[in-house]
Structure formats: structure tokens, C-alpha cells
Design a protein around this motif. Sequence first.
Motif, PDB file in Angstrom:
ATOM      1  N   ALA A 190      -9.073  -9.625  -2.145  1.00  0.00           N
ATOM      2  CA  ALA A 190      -9.476  -8.353  -1.528  1.00  0.00           C
ATOM      3  C   ALA A 190     -10.491  -7.632  -2.401  1.00  0.00           C
ATOM      4  CB  ALA A 190      -8.255  -7.469  -1.287  1.00  0.00           C
ATOM      5  N   ARG A 194     -15.395  -3.141  -0.862  1.00  0.00           N
ATOM      6  CA  ARG A 194     -13.979  -2.864  -1.096  1.00  0.00           C
ATOM      7  C   ARG A 194     -13.765  -2.325  -2.507  1.00  0.00           C
ATOM      8  NH1 ARG A 194     -13.564  -7.381   2.492  1.00  0.00           N
ATOM      9  NH2 ARG A 194     -13.316  -8.904   0.824  1.00  0.00           N
ATOM     10  N   LEU A 210     -11.947   1.165  -3.436  1.00  0.00           N
ATOM     11  CA  LEU A 210     -10.891   1.264  -4.437  1.00  0.00           C
ATOM     12  C   LEU A 210     -11.253   2.275  -5.522  1.00  0.00           C
ATOM     13  CD1 LEU A 210      -9.938  -2.506  -4.767  1.00  0.00           C
ATOM     14  CD2 LEU A 210      -8.596  -0.695  -3.658  1.00  0.00           C
ATOM     15  N   HIS A 257     -12.552  -3.535   6.269  1.00  0.00           N
ATOM     16  CA  HIS A 257     -12.251  -3.520   4.840  1.00  0.00           C
ATOM     17  C   HIS A 257     -10.863  -2.935   4.564  1.00  0.00           C
ATOM     18  CE1 HIS A 257     -16.031  -5.098   3.551  1.00  0.00           C
ATOM     19  NE2 HIS A 257     -16.731  -4.090   4.074  1.00  0.00           N
ATOM     20  N   LEU A 302      -7.610  -4.642   2.608  1.00  0.00           N
ATOM     21  CA  LEU A 302      -6.975  -3.990   1.468  1.00  0.00           C
ATOM     22  C   LEU A 302      -5.498  -3.690   1.731  1.00  0.00           C
ATOM     23  CD1 LEU A 302      -9.880  -1.574   0.488  1.00  0.00           C
ATOM     24  CD2 LEU A 302      -9.037  -3.518  -0.864  1.00  0.00           C
ATOM     25  N   ALA A 338      -3.130  -3.700  -1.734  1.00  0.00           N
ATOM     26  CA  ALA A 338      -3.911  -2.937  -2.704  1.00  0.00           C
ATOM     27  C   ALA A 338      -3.962  -1.457  -2.366  1.00  0.00           C
ATOM     28  CB  ALA A 338      -5.332  -3.500  -2.788  1.00  0.00           C
TER      29      ALA A 338
END
Length: 91
Positions: free
Chosen positions: A14, A20, A24, A51, A55, A60
Motif C-alpha cells: 500500500a 498514498r 499517509l 487509494h 490503504l 494502514a
Amino acid sequence: MNKKFVVHARVLKAMSDENRLRILELLREREYNASELLDEMDFGQSTLSHHMRILLQAGAVKARKNGKWTYYSLNKEIFSTVAEWIAEYGE
């Protein structure tokens, strides 16, 4: 296969996309809803949805519904686990 490796592989996969990684990075600061994330990104809603799905499936990111909005936050626990695992390779 060891579940730990499956989880780590999903998170690392990911993270293998620069968009991405940008998402994050934003989520490190605070919780965002999709509209706020779109304001920070240079792509549209369907790309953001793609996306975020990746995730979320990787674990995540966490999602929290509040009325009509979904708020996203970083799943810090999974990153701690993956970071500890990666650090073992430097020992």
C-alpha cells in the motif's frame, strides 16, 4: 504462511505509491475527511476512493463515520509493528 508476513506485505505494498504516501503523510498530522484530503491532493474523488480503499484494506488507515462524513486516520499500531519488524533486519 505466517499471518505477520501477509499483514506486513499488504502495508508495504500500500505504501508503494507516491500518492498514498502523500495521504499517509497528511494523516500523520491529524484526522481528515475525504473533502479535506481532496483539497490537498491533485486528483479527483474516484482516484482518492481507489487509494483509500487500498490503504483501508491494508490496515494502514482507519475510517470513522460521523453523520454523512467518513473521517480517516493513520493506524499507528500497524506502522509500529511493521517498523519493529523492519528494525530487526538492522540488528
